[in-house]
Design an enzyme around this catalytic site. Structure first.
Site, PDB file in Angstrom:
ATOM      1  N   ALA A  77      -1.117  -1.578   5.728  1.00 16.37           N
ATOM      2  CA  ALA A  77      -1.211  -2.825   6.493  1.00 16.37           C
ATOM      3  C   ALA A  77      -0.810  -2.633   7.956  1.00 16.37           C
ATOM      4  O   ALA A  77      -0.314  -1.575   8.370  1.00 16.37           O
ATOM      5  CB  ALA A  77      -0.348  -3.892   5.837  1.00 16.37           C
ATOM      6  N   HIS A  78      -0.996  -3.699   8.713  1.00 14.86           N
ATOM      7  CA  HIS A  78      -0.815  -3.649  10.164  1.00 14.86           C
ATOM      8  C   HIS A  78       0.605  -3.240  10.563  1.00 14.86           C
ATOM      9  O   HIS A  78       1.585  -3.625   9.954  1.00 14.86           O
ATOM     10  CB  HIS A  78      -1.194  -4.979  10.818  1.00 14.86           C
ATOM     11  CG  HIS A  78      -0.405  -6.163  10.349  1.00 14.86           C
ATOM     12  ND1 HIS A  78      -0.546  -7.399  10.904  1.00 14.86           N
ATOM     13  CD2 HIS A  78       0.520  -6.297   9.378  1.00 14.86           C
ATOM     14  CE1 HIS A  78       0.263  -8.247  10.304  1.00 14.86           C
ATOM     15  NE2 HIS A  78       0.917  -7.605   9.366  1.00 14.86           N
ATOM     16  N   ASN A  79       0.652  -2.414  11.599  1.00 14.25           N
ATOM     17  CA  ASN A  79       1.896  -1.947  12.223  1.00 14.25           C
ATOM     18  C   ASN A  79       2.739  -1.037  11.323  1.00 14.25           C
ATOM     19  O   ASN A  79       3.891  -0.736  11.658  1.00 14.25           O
ATOM     20  CB  ASN A  79       2.749  -3.110  12.730  1.00 14.25           C
ATOM     21  CG  ASN A  79       2.135  -3.792  13.931  1.00 14.25           C
ATOM     22  OD1 ASN A  79       1.443  -4.806  13.778  1.00 14.25           O
ATOM     23  ND2 ASN A  79       2.351  -3.242  15.115  1.00 14.25           N
TER      24      ASN A  79
END
Length: 330
Positions: free
Chosen positions: A243-245
């Site tokens: 997922a993001h980051n």
């Protein structure tokens, strides 16, 4: 058909040859499925008992196992049978699909894109504005690389892979079929009026290091800001979500159906078992292992092995499972 003598194979493995076989070896196969022209391998004691009934003419065997070759059969004893078999598999590895032309006429390549020497671009590929492909990049049919993305030398993207805009990909990577890199991260918040959800813009990108391999149908989402990072040498199985980051260190392994929620940090050499789930904003330090099916809710220290749902020290969890079985018998 490619074939080798047992001596030719041992010259490559540099093991200890015990016994001999006059059979030509035409490929590797599992113990139970092998025929007289196959070489197999025995990596643990539980497979030793199958050697007597196997039709294989030869086997690669861990040097700590007690096995006799038999009549017209040979053993090659090595320190690590799995690694030795990897070399044998390379010998018999069929060639990759061939390109009749380096750049297929149906490929759409923006005039500003920079294509390195020796690149191969298959049918119906799309290469967008200001994309840079290093030397020897291979895009199999139906791959999309969107604007301002850079891809390093000798990276391979198999059919169906989509690499979104502004991503940075290292060299010698392999992306298997239908990999998604740089899709929007999953960011929503309830609206002020309490009706519906507000989409949070995801304006970051994805940075992938060198020698990374990502399995079929896996996803690496772009960051809300800054970058989602996959470090050098990471190996990611099929159907994995990053997922993001999230930030992965070097040489991490993620098995199938596992997933990282947003802003997870992995150190170097972390191993994530199949179907394991990692909570957002969690840190798993270098050398840690997460057992298959586990749910990690808290940070994991370097070198620790955790197991269970919620995950905890593997030894403690195993003790709990034993205690529960004993209670069930009472």
């Amino acid at each position: 058909m490619t074939s080798y003598t047992i001596k030719e194979i041992n010259d490559i493995l540099k093991g200890k040859l015990i016994g001999n076989t006059t059979q030509s070896i035409e490929g590797p196969e599992q113990l139970q499925n092998a025929n007289s022209n196959h070489i197999t391998f025995i990596g643990s004691t539980k497979y030793v008992k199958h050697w007597a009934d196997s039709k294989a003419c030869a086997a690669v065997v861990n040097d700590n196992l007690n096995v006799e070759p038999g009549d017209n059969r040979a053993l090659i004893k090595v320190k690590n049978a799995d690694l030795a078999m990897a070399k044998i598999l390379e010998l018999f590895n069929p060639p990759a699909p061939e390109f009749e032309t380096d750049i297929h006429p149906t490929a759409v390549i923006h005039e500003t894109a920079k294509i390195g020497e020796g690149c191969k671009i298959g049918a119906n590929c799309y290469v967008g504005k200001n994309v840079e492909l290093g030397d020897g990049v291979i895009l199999y049919p139906n791959v999309c690389v969107f604007d301002e993305t850079t891809i390093g030398n000798n990276t391979i993207a198999w059919s169906g892979t989509v690499i979104r805009e502004r991503c940075i990909i290292g060299s010698h990577c392999i992306f298997h079929t239908n990999v998604s890199i740089g899709a929007d991260g999953f960011g929503y918040r309830p609206s002020d009026d309490g009706h519906g959800l507000v989409k949070i813009p995801q304006i970051g990108n994805v940075i992938i290091g060198h020698y990374v391999e990502i399995g079929a149908n896996s996803c690496v989402d772009r960051a809300k800001f800054s970058a989602t990072i996959v470090g050098d040498g990471c190996k990611i199985d099929n159907l994995v979500q990053i997922a993001h980051n999230s930030v992965m260190g070097r040489f991490c392994i993620m098995a199938g159906h596992s997933g990282l929620a947003g802003s997870v940090t992995l150190g170097d050499g972390v191993i994530i078992g199949g179907s394991a789930s990692i909570k957002d904003h969690t840190t798993i330090e270098s050398g840690a292992t997460v057992g298959a099916g586990s749910g990690v809710m808290n940070n994991v220290k370097a070198g620790e092995t955790v197991l269970g749902y919620p995950a905890q020290d593997a030894r403690d969890m195993l003790k709990q499972w034993v205690a529960m079985r004993r209670l069930a018998k009472k």
